[in-house]
Design an enzyme around this catalytic site. Structure first.
Site, PDB file in Angstrom:
ATOM      1  N   ASP A   1     -11.512   2.104  -3.285  1.00  0.00           N
ATOM      2  CA  ASP A   1     -10.103   1.777  -3.065  1.00  0.00           C
ATOM      3  C   ASP A   1      -9.871   2.077  -1.606  1.00  0.00           C
ATOM      4  O   ASP A   1      -9.197   3.029  -1.227  1.00  0.00           O
ATOM      5  CB  ASP A   1      -9.186   2.594  -3.979  1.00  0.00           C
ATOM      6  CG  ASP A   1      -7.797   1.978  -4.096  1.00  0.00           C
ATOM      7  OD1 ASP A   1      -7.512   1.027  -3.333  1.00  0.00           O
ATOM      8  OD2 ASP A   1      -6.997   2.436  -4.932  1.00  0.00           O
TER       9      ASP A   1
ATOM     10  N   GLU B   1      -7.221  -7.204  -0.540  1.00  0.00           N
ATOM     11  CA  GLU B   1      -5.928  -7.345   0.120  1.00  0.00           C
ATOM     12  C   GLU B   1      -6.118  -7.499   1.626  1.00  0.00           C
ATOM     13  O   GLU B   1      -6.683  -6.622   2.273  1.00  0.00           O
ATOM     14  CB  GLU B   1      -5.065  -6.114  -0.133  1.00  0.00           C
ATOM     15  CG  GLU B   1      -4.838  -5.766  -1.595  1.00  0.00           C
ATOM     16  CD  GLU B   1      -4.221  -4.387  -1.749  1.00  0.00           C
ATOM     17  OE1 GLU B   1      -3.211  -4.097  -1.063  1.00  0.00           O
ATOM     18  OE2 GLU B   1      -4.760  -3.590  -2.534  1.00  0.00           O
TER      19      GLU B   1
ATOM     20  N   ASN C   1       0.836  -1.193   0.000  1.00  0.00           N
ATOM     21  CA  ASN C   1       0.000   0.000   0.000  1.00  0.00           C
ATOM     22  C   ASN C   1       0.880   1.255   0.000  1.00  0.00           C
ATOM     23  O   ASN C   1       2.006   1.206  -0.462  1.00  0.00           O
ATOM     24  CB  ASN C   1      -1.017  -0.031   1.149  1.00  0.00           C
ATOM     25  CG  ASN C   1      -2.367   0.511   0.736  1.00  0.00           C
ATOM     26  OD1 ASN C   1      -2.524   1.714   0.500  1.00  0.00           O
ATOM     27  ND2 ASN C   1      -3.358  -0.361   0.619  1.00  0.00           N
ATOM     28  N   ARG C   2       0.368   2.364   0.534  1.00  0.00           N
ATOM     29  CA  ARG C   2       1.012   3.660   0.320  1.00  0.00           C
ATOM     30  C   ARG C   2       1.785   4.149   1.542  1.00  0.00           C
ATOM     31  O   ARG C   2       1.404   3.868   2.678  1.00  0.00           O
ATOM     32  CB  ARG C   2      -0.045   4.701  -0.088  1.00  0.00           C
ATOM     33  CG  ARG C   2      -0.646   4.402  -1.456  1.00  0.00           C
ATOM     34  CD  ARG C   2      -1.822   5.291  -1.812  1.00  0.00           C
ATOM     35  NE  ARG C   2      -2.222   5.032  -3.186  1.00  0.00           N
ATOM     36  CZ  ARG C   2      -3.095   4.057  -3.536  1.00  0.00           C
ATOM     37  NH1 ARG C   2      -3.656   3.290  -2.605  1.00  0.00           N
ATOM     38  NH2 ARG C   2      -3.390   3.866  -4.806  1.00  0.00           N
TER      39      ARG C   2
ATOM     40  N   HIS D   1      -1.989  -9.435  -3.937  1.00  0.00           N
ATOM     41  CA  HIS D   1      -2.647  -8.435  -4.781  1.00  0.00           C
ATOM     42  C   HIS D   1      -3.251  -9.119  -6.020  1.00  0.00           C
ATOM     43  O   HIS D   1      -2.771  -8.972  -7.138  1.00  0.00           O
ATOM     44  CB  HIS D   1      -1.652  -7.356  -5.187  1.00  0.00           C
ATOM     45  CG  HIS D   1      -2.274  -6.074  -5.632  1.00  0.00           C
ATOM     46  ND1 HIS D   1      -2.755  -5.882  -6.905  1.00  0.00           N
ATOM     47  CD2 HIS D   1      -2.503  -4.919  -4.963  1.00  0.00           C
ATOM     48  CE1 HIS D   1      -3.237  -4.652  -7.009  1.00  0.00           C
ATOM     49  NE2 HIS D   1      -3.097  -4.048  -5.842  1.00  0.00           N
TER      50      HIS D   1
END
Length: 407
Positions: free
Chosen positions: A281, A363, A95-96, A200
Protein backbone atom coordinates in the site's frame (compact mmCIF):
# COMPACT_ATOMS: atom_id res chain seq x y z
CA UNK A 1 0.48 5.18 -30.76
CA UNK A 2 -3.10 5.19 -29.54
CA UNK A 3 -2.87 7.94 -26.91
CA UNK A 4 -5.58 10.52 -27.46
CA UNK A 5 -3.60 13.77 -27.66
CA UNK A 6 -6.81 15.66 -28.35
CA UNK A 7 -7.84 14.97 -24.75
CA UNK A 8 -5.76 17.93 -23.65
CA UNK A 9 -7.97 20.25 -25.65
CA UNK A 10 -11.06 19.42 -23.58
CA UNK A 11 -12.45 22.58 -22.00
CA UNK A 12 -11.31 22.79 -18.40
CA UNK A 13 -14.77 23.55 -17.11
CA UNK A 14 -17.80 22.94 -19.31
CA UNK A 15 -20.83 25.21 -19.00
CA UNK A 16 -23.66 23.08 -17.67
CA UNK A 17 -26.25 24.07 -20.27
CA UNK A 18 -24.09 23.46 -23.30
CA UNK A 19 -22.78 20.22 -21.81
CA UNK A 20 -26.30 18.93 -21.43
CA UNK A 21 -27.07 19.84 -25.01
CA UNK A 22 -24.15 17.64 -26.09
CA UNK A 23 -25.56 14.57 -24.34
CA UNK A 24 -26.42 12.18 -27.15
CA UNK A 25 -26.10 8.91 -25.23
CA UNK A 26 -29.10 6.78 -24.38
CA UNK A 27 -28.85 7.44 -20.65
CA UNK A 28 -28.53 4.75 -18.01
CA UNK A 29 -29.61 1.16 -18.58
CA UNK A 30 -31.89 -0.81 -16.26
CA UNK A 31 -28.99 -1.23 -13.79
CA UNK A 32 -28.13 2.47 -13.69
CA UNK A 33 -25.05 2.07 -15.92
CA UNK A 34 -23.96 4.59 -18.55
CA UNK A 35 -22.16 2.76 -21.39
CA UNK A 36 -19.48 4.11 -23.74
CA UNK A 37 -17.62 2.33 -26.54
CA UNK A 38 -14.19 2.34 -28.16
CA UNK A 39 -12.25 0.07 -30.48
CA UNK A 40 -11.76 -3.25 -28.66
CA UNK A 41 -12.92 -1.79 -25.35
CA UNK A 42 -16.26 -1.12 -23.66
CA UNK A 43 -16.94 0.52 -20.29
CA UNK A 44 -19.83 1.49 -18.05
CA UNK A 45 -20.02 4.16 -15.36
CA UNK A 46 -22.37 5.23 -12.59
CA UNK A 47 -23.11 8.62 -11.07
CA UNK A 48 -22.17 7.44 -7.56
CA UNK A 49 -18.60 8.62 -7.18
CA UNK A 50 -18.29 9.02 -10.98
CA UNK A 51 -17.24 5.38 -10.74
CA UNK A 52 -16.25 2.92 -13.45
CA UNK A 53 -18.41 -0.17 -13.01
CA UNK A 54 -17.45 -2.30 -16.04
CA UNK A 55 -14.36 -2.38 -18.23
CA UNK A 56 -14.50 -5.08 -20.89
CA UNK A 57 -11.53 -6.40 -22.93
CA UNK A 58 -11.19 -9.66 -24.88
CA UNK A 59 -8.32 -11.84 -23.68
CA UNK A 60 -5.89 -13.90 -25.79
CA UNK A 61 -8.53 -16.63 -26.18
CA UNK A 62 -11.12 -14.17 -27.45
CA UNK A 63 -13.11 -14.33 -24.20
CA UNK A 64 -14.50 -11.01 -22.97
CA UNK A 65 -13.24 -10.18 -19.47
CA UNK A 66 -14.55 -7.58 -17.03
CA UNK A 67 -11.39 -6.28 -15.39
CA UNK A 68 -12.74 -4.09 -12.57
CA UNK A 69 -14.43 -4.95 -9.29
CA UNK A 70 -17.88 -3.58 -8.51
CA UNK A 71 -21.55 -4.45 -8.30
CA UNK A 72 -24.11 -5.50 -10.91
CA UNK A 73 -26.47 -2.66 -10.04
CA UNK A 74 -25.66 0.98 -9.33
CA UNK A 75 -27.86 1.03 -6.22
CA UNK A 76 -25.69 -1.59 -4.53
CA UNK A 77 -22.74 0.83 -4.38
CA UNK A 78 -24.70 3.11 -2.04
CA UNK A 79 -25.72 0.23 0.23
CA UNK A 80 -22.34 -1.45 0.81
CA UNK A 81 -21.39 -0.63 4.44
CA UNK A 82 -17.70 -1.41 3.87
CA UNK A 83 -17.50 1.11 1.00
CA UNK A 84 -14.09 0.17 -0.43
CA UNK A 85 -14.09 3.15 -2.87
CA UNK A 86 -14.93 0.90 -5.83
CA UNK A 87 -13.88 2.56 -9.07
CA UNK A 88 -14.67 6.07 -7.88
CA UNK A 89 -12.98 9.47 -7.67
CA UNK A 90 -11.79 10.13 -4.10
CA UNK A 91 -11.82 13.80 -3.16
CA UNK A 92 -11.52 16.57 -2.46
CA UNK A 93 -8.17 15.21 -1.25
CA UNK A 94 -7.24 11.62 -2.09
CA UNK A 95 -5.24 9.33 0.19
CA UNK A 96 -4.43 10.22 3.81
CA UNK A 97 -4.20 13.46 5.80
CA UNK A 98 -2.17 13.23 8.99
CA UNK A 99 -4.16 14.02 12.15
CA UNK A 100 -6.98 15.22 9.86
CA UNK A 101 -5.44 18.69 9.91
CA UNK A 102 -3.48 20.99 7.61
CA UNK A 103 -2.46 24.64 7.55
CA UNK A 104 -2.90 27.23 4.80
CA UNK A 105 -1.63 30.80 5.18
CA UNK A 106 -1.28 30.39 8.94
CA UNK A 107 -4.79 29.03 9.49
CA UNK A 108 -5.27 25.47 10.70
CA UNK A 109 -8.13 23.44 9.24
CA UNK A 110 -9.64 20.33 10.82
CA UNK A 111 -11.26 17.90 8.40
CA UNK A 112 -13.43 14.84 9.03
CA UNK A 113 -11.41 11.93 10.52
CA UNK A 114 -12.50 8.51 9.30
CA UNK A 115 -9.63 6.02 9.65
CA UNK A 116 -7.65 4.35 12.45
CA UNK A 117 -9.81 5.19 15.48
CA UNK A 118 -8.09 5.26 18.87
CA UNK A 119 -9.30 5.95 22.43
CA UNK A 120 -7.88 9.44 22.08
CA UNK A 121 -9.39 9.92 18.59
CA UNK A 122 -12.53 7.73 18.49
CA UNK A 123 -13.56 8.97 15.04
CA UNK A 124 -10.12 8.33 13.58
CA UNK A 125 -6.49 9.38 13.74
CA UNK A 126 -6.44 10.55 10.13
CA UNK A 127 -8.60 11.29 7.10
CA UNK A 128 -8.72 8.89 4.15
CA UNK A 129 -10.03 9.92 0.71
CA UNK A 130 -11.79 13.06 1.90
CA UNK A 131 -13.72 11.86 4.94
CA UNK A 132 -16.94 9.99 5.66
CA UNK A 133 -18.71 11.83 2.85
CA UNK A 134 -15.86 12.23 0.38
CA UNK A 135 -16.57 12.61 -3.32
CA UNK A 136 -16.85 8.90 -4.00
CA UNK A 137 -19.77 8.72 -1.53
CA UNK A 138 -21.75 11.29 -3.53
CA UNK A 139 -23.75 11.32 -6.73
CA UNK A 140 -22.23 13.31 -9.56
CA UNK A 141 -24.25 14.90 -12.37
CA UNK A 142 -23.94 13.62 -15.93
CA UNK A 143 -23.41 16.71 -18.09
CA UNK A 144 -22.39 15.00 -21.33
CA UNK A 145 -22.80 11.44 -22.65
CA UNK A 146 -21.87 10.37 -26.16
CA UNK A 147 -21.01 7.08 -27.86
CA UNK A 148 -17.38 7.15 -26.67
CA UNK A 149 -17.28 9.67 -23.81
CA UNK A 150 -19.00 10.74 -20.60
CA UNK A 151 -18.49 13.78 -18.37
CA UNK A 152 -19.57 14.06 -14.74
CA UNK A 153 -19.64 17.17 -12.56
CA UNK A 154 -19.75 17.89 -8.84
CA UNK A 155 -19.98 21.07 -6.75
CA UNK A 156 -18.29 20.60 -3.37
CA UNK A 157 -19.59 23.24 -0.93
CA UNK A 158 -17.52 25.43 1.34
CA UNK A 159 -16.92 23.64 4.66
CA UNK A 160 -17.96 20.17 3.46
CA UNK A 161 -15.97 17.61 5.49
CA UNK A 162 -14.09 20.62 6.91
CA UNK A 163 -12.41 21.75 3.68
CA UNK A 164 -12.34 25.48 2.98
CA UNK A 165 -14.10 27.01 0.00
CA UNK A 166 -16.27 25.76 -2.82
CA UNK A 167 -14.76 23.53 -5.51
CA UNK A 168 -16.31 22.82 -8.90
CA UNK A 169 -15.01 19.73 -10.71
CA UNK A 170 -15.53 17.90 -14.01
CA UNK A 171 -14.50 14.28 -14.65
CA UNK A 172 -14.33 13.11 -18.28
CA UNK A 173 -13.85 9.52 -19.42
CA UNK A 174 -13.24 8.73 -23.10
CA UNK A 175 -12.60 5.43 -24.90
CA UNK A 176 -10.32 5.15 -27.94
CA UNK A 177 -8.41 2.31 -29.58
CA UNK A 178 -8.03 -0.21 -26.71
CA UNK A 179 -7.50 2.84 -24.50
CA UNK A 180 -9.32 4.48 -21.58
CA UNK A 181 -8.55 8.19 -21.21
CA UNK A 182 -9.46 10.22 -18.18
CA UNK A 183 -9.24 13.90 -17.38
CA UNK A 184 -10.09 15.45 -14.04
CA UNK A 185 -10.29 19.21 -13.57
CA UNK A 186 -11.24 21.18 -10.46
CA UNK A 187 -11.47 24.87 -9.69
CA UNK A 188 -11.36 26.63 -6.31
CA UNK A 189 -14.05 29.31 -6.54
CA UNK A 190 -14.19 31.06 -3.16
CA UNK A 191 -11.21 30.22 -0.89
CA UNK A 192 -7.71 28.80 -1.07
CA UNK A 193 -8.00 25.04 -0.64
CA UNK A 194 -6.14 21.76 -1.18
CA UNK A 195 -7.21 19.56 -4.11
CA UNK A 196 -5.82 16.16 -5.07
CA UNK A 197 -7.88 13.59 -6.95
CA UNK A 198 -7.31 10.09 -8.30
CA UNK A 199 -9.08 7.06 -9.75
CA UNK A 200 -9.59 4.21 -7.28
CA UNK A 201 -10.19 1.11 -9.44
CA UNK A 202 -9.77 -2.48 -8.24
CA UNK A 203 -8.12 -4.35 -11.14
CA UNK A 204 -7.75 -8.01 -12.01
CA UNK A 205 -6.50 -8.58 -15.56
CA UNK A 206 -7.93 -12.12 -15.54
CA UNK A 207 -11.43 -10.75 -14.99
CA UNK A 208 -11.39 -12.62 -11.65
CA UNK A 209 -11.77 -15.80 -13.73
CA UNK A 210 -8.36 -17.49 -13.60
CA UNK A 211 -8.88 -21.23 -13.02
CA UNK A 212 -5.36 -21.60 -11.61
CA UNK A 213 -5.37 -18.87 -8.95
CA UNK A 214 -7.83 -16.30 -7.65
CA UNK A 215 -5.16 -13.74 -6.70
CA UNK A 216 -3.13 -11.24 -8.71
CA UNK A 217 0.17 -12.29 -7.15
CA UNK A 218 1.17 -13.75 -10.55
CA UNK A 219 0.51 -10.45 -12.37
CA UNK A 220 3.77 -8.86 -13.52
CA UNK A 221 4.25 -5.23 -12.44
CA UNK A 222 6.75 -2.63 -13.65
CA UNK A 223 7.44 0.95 -12.50
CA UNK A 224 10.35 2.09 -14.68
CA UNK A 225 10.59 5.62 -13.21
CA UNK A 226 10.08 4.80 -9.54
CA UNK A 227 13.35 4.31 -7.69
CA UNK A 228 11.98 6.15 -4.65
CA UNK A 229 8.91 5.99 -2.45
CA UNK A 230 7.25 8.01 0.31
CA UNK A 231 8.20 6.74 3.76
CA UNK A 232 5.25 6.03 6.07
CA UNK A 233 4.57 4.99 9.65
CA UNK A 234 2.67 1.89 10.73
CA UNK A 235 -0.73 3.44 9.86
CA UNK A 236 0.57 4.57 6.45
CA UNK A 237 0.94 8.26 7.29
CA UNK A 238 3.91 9.89 5.52
CA UNK A 239 6.82 10.65 7.83
CA UNK A 240 8.44 13.19 5.52
CA UNK A 241 11.19 10.79 4.48
CA UNK A 242 11.78 9.89 0.83
CA UNK A 243 13.16 6.35 0.70
CA UNK A 244 15.29 4.55 -1.88
CA UNK A 245 13.92 1.38 -3.44
CA UNK A 246 17.24 -0.39 -3.60
CA UNK A 247 17.73 -2.82 -6.44
CA UNK A 248 16.46 -6.26 -5.49
CA UNK A 249 14.42 -4.99 -2.53
CA UNK A 250 10.73 -5.70 -1.94
CA UNK A 251 9.73 -2.26 -3.25
CA UNK A 252 11.96 -2.42 -6.32
CA UNK A 253 9.76 -2.55 -9.39
CA UNK A 254 11.94 -0.12 -11.35
CA UNK A 255 15.03 -2.20 -12.16
CA UNK A 256 13.02 -4.95 -13.87
CA UNK A 257 9.43 -6.21 -14.05
CA UNK A 258 8.49 -8.78 -11.42
CA UNK A 259 5.40 -10.56 -10.20
CA UNK A 260 3.43 -8.88 -7.41
CA UNK A 261 3.98 -11.85 -5.11
CA UNK A 262 7.63 -12.46 -5.95
CA UNK A 263 9.07 -10.96 -2.76
CA UNK A 264 6.21 -11.25 -0.26
CA UNK A 265 7.96 -14.16 1.45
CA UNK A 266 10.93 -11.97 2.39
CA UNK A 267 11.15 -10.65 5.97
CA UNK A 268 11.31 -7.14 4.51
CA UNK A 269 7.73 -7.54 3.26
CA UNK A 270 6.35 -7.90 6.80
CA UNK A 271 4.92 -4.53 7.79
CA UNK A 272 5.53 -3.13 4.31
CA UNK A 273 1.87 -2.07 4.10
CA UNK A 274 1.43 -1.02 7.72
CA UNK A 275 1.18 -2.73 11.11
CA UNK A 276 0.93 -6.52 10.85
CA UNK A 277 0.49 -6.28 7.07
CA UNK A 278 2.38 -8.07 4.33
CA UNK A 279 1.92 -6.65 0.86
CA UNK A 280 1.80 -3.24 -0.77
CA UNK A 281 0.00 0.00 0.00
CA UNK A 282 2.83 2.13 -1.23
CA UNK A 283 3.29 5.53 -2.85
CA UNK A 284 6.10 5.46 -5.39
CA UNK A 285 7.47 8.70 -6.83
CA UNK A 286 7.65 9.11 -10.60
CA UNK A 287 11.10 10.46 -11.52
CA UNK A 288 11.28 11.08 -15.27
CA UNK A 289 12.48 14.68 -15.57
CA UNK A 290 16.18 13.91 -15.12
CA UNK A 291 16.63 13.77 -18.90
CA UNK A 292 14.92 17.11 -19.49
CA UNK A 293 11.42 18.00 -20.66
CA UNK A 294 9.14 15.08 -21.43
CA UNK A 295 5.75 14.42 -23.01
CA UNK A 296 3.72 12.19 -20.70
CA UNK A 297 1.86 10.82 -23.72
CA UNK A 298 5.03 9.65 -25.52
CA UNK A 299 4.73 6.05 -26.67
CA UNK A 300 6.64 3.66 -24.44
CA UNK A 301 7.08 6.20 -21.63
CA UNK A 302 4.45 4.66 -19.36
CA UNK A 303 4.71 5.12 -15.59
CA UNK A 304 3.35 1.64 -14.80
CA UNK A 305 2.71 -1.62 -16.62
CA UNK A 306 0.70 -4.60 -15.45
CA UNK A 307 0.49 -7.90 -17.32
CA UNK A 308 -1.21 -11.25 -16.86
CA UNK A 309 0.37 -14.19 -18.65
CA UNK A 310 -2.82 -16.21 -18.05
CA UNK A 311 -5.17 -13.86 -19.93
CA UNK A 312 -2.52 -12.17 -22.07
CA UNK A 313 -3.98 -8.79 -21.15
CA UNK A 314 -1.49 -6.01 -20.57
CA UNK A 315 -2.13 -2.50 -19.23
CA UNK A 316 0.23 0.45 -19.61
CA UNK A 317 -0.58 3.61 -17.64
CA UNK A 318 0.45 7.05 -18.89
CA UNK A 319 -0.12 10.16 -16.77
CA UNK A 320 0.94 13.73 -16.07
CA UNK A 321 1.02 12.99 -12.32
CA UNK A 322 4.20 12.51 -10.27
CA UNK A 323 3.27 9.76 -7.83
CA UNK A 324 1.73 6.30 -8.08
CA UNK A 325 0.04 4.38 -5.28
CA UNK A 326 -0.36 0.61 -5.57
CA UNK A 327 -2.47 -1.40 -3.11
CA UNK A 328 -2.36 -5.20 -3.36
CA UNK A 329 -5.78 -5.76 -1.74
CA UNK A 330 -4.20 -6.92 1.50
CA UNK A 331 -7.42 -6.17 3.36
CA UNK A 332 -9.78 -8.13 1.12
CA UNK A 333 -11.23 -11.13 2.98
CA UNK A 334 -13.62 -12.86 0.53
CA UNK A 335 -16.60 -10.77 1.70
CA UNK A 336 -16.74 -8.79 -1.56
CA UNK A 337 -18.83 -10.60 -4.21
CA UNK A 338 -17.94 -10.81 -7.88
CA UNK A 339 -20.26 -9.48 -10.56
CA UNK A 340 -22.20 -11.84 -12.81
CA UNK A 341 -19.76 -10.86 -15.58
CA UNK A 342 -16.85 -12.32 -13.59
CA UNK A 343 -15.55 -15.42 -11.88
CA UNK A 344 -15.97 -19.15 -12.21
CA UNK A 345 -19.28 -20.91 -11.69
CA UNK A 346 -19.71 -24.21 -9.83
CA UNK A 347 -16.08 -24.19 -8.70
CA UNK A 348 -15.74 -24.83 -4.97
CA UNK A 349 -11.99 -24.15 -5.02
CA UNK A 350 -12.55 -20.55 -6.11
CA UNK A 351 -15.70 -19.06 -4.53
CA UNK A 352 -17.33 -16.10 -6.25
CA UNK A 353 -15.73 -13.53 -3.96
CA UNK A 354 -12.52 -11.48 -3.89
CA UNK A 355 -9.91 -12.95 -1.51
CA UNK A 356 -6.85 -11.31 -0.02
CA UNK A 357 -4.52 -10.27 -2.87
CA UNK A 358 -7.36 -10.90 -5.33
CA UNK A 359 -7.09 -7.46 -6.92
CA UNK A 360 -4.84 -4.45 -7.35
CA UNK A 361 -5.57 -0.73 -6.93
CA UNK A 362 -3.37 1.62 -8.95
CA UNK A 363 -3.78 5.34 -8.24
CA UNK A 364 -2.19 8.13 -10.27
CA UNK A 365 -1.87 11.21 -8.07
CA UNK A 366 0.57 13.68 -6.57
CA UNK A 367 2.76 13.12 -3.50
CA UNK A 368 0.47 11.95 -0.70
CA UNK A 369 -0.17 14.23 2.31
CA UNK A 370 2.16 16.84 0.83
CA UNK A 371 -0.11 19.49 2.36
CA UNK A 372 1.50 18.51 5.68
CA UNK A 373 5.05 18.46 4.28
CA UNK A 374 5.93 21.93 2.97
CA UNK A 375 9.56 20.81 2.73
CA UNK A 376 8.54 18.79 -0.34
CA UNK A 377 7.53 22.06 -2.08
CA UNK A 378 4.37 20.66 -3.70
CA UNK A 379 2.17 23.72 -3.04
CA UNK A 380 1.64 24.57 -6.71
CA UNK A 381 0.49 21.00 -7.34
CA UNK A 382 -1.93 20.78 -4.40
CA UNK A 383 -3.01 24.23 -3.15
CA UNK A 384 -5.37 26.24 -5.38
CA UNK A 385 -6.73 29.78 -5.24
CA UNK A 386 -9.85 31.46 -6.60
CA UNK A 387 -8.94 33.04 -9.93
CA UNK A 388 -5.82 30.90 -10.19
CA UNK A 389 -4.96 27.89 -12.29
CA UNK A 390 -7.25 24.87 -12.05
CA UNK A 391 -6.27 21.47 -10.75
CA UNK A 392 -5.74 19.04 -13.67
CA UNK A 393 -5.10 15.30 -13.74
CA UNK A 394 -4.75 13.40 -17.01
CA UNK A 395 -4.10 9.71 -17.64
CA UNK A 396 -4.43 7.12 -20.38
CA UNK A 397 -4.80 3.40 -19.75
CA UNK A 398 -3.54 1.56 -22.85
CA UNK A 399 -4.46 -2.11 -23.22
CA UNK A 400 -2.96 -4.79 -25.44
CA UNK A 401 -3.12 -8.56 -25.62
CA UNK A 402 -0.24 -10.99 -26.01
CA UNK A 403 0.42 -14.56 -24.95
CA UNK A 404 4.03 -14.22 -23.86
CA UNK A 405 5.61 -13.27 -20.56
CA UNK A 406 6.29 -9.54 -20.34
CA UNK A 407 9.86 -8.65 -19.48
Amino acid sequence: MRLHTGLASLGLLLPLASAQSNSTGPGPDENGLYWIYGKGITAAFITYGASVSRLLIHDKYGVERDLVAGFDNATAYTLDPAHPHLGGVPGRYANRIQNSTFEIDGQTYHVDPNENPTPEAPDGADTLHGGHDGWDYRNFTVVSHTHDSITFSIVDPDGKEGFPGEVVSYITYTLGDMTWHLKMTALATTKTTPIMLSSHVYWNLDGFSNNETNTVLNHTFYLPHSGQRVGVDNILIPTGDILANKQGSVNDFWSAPKQIGADLGKPEAEGNCGFNCTGYDTCWLINRGQDGPYDWRAEGDFVARLHSEWSGIQLEIYTDQEAFQMYSCNGQNASMPLKTTQGLHNNTEFPRTIPQYGCLVMEVEDWIDAINHPEWQREKKQIFNPGGDPYVLQASYVFSVNDTTTS
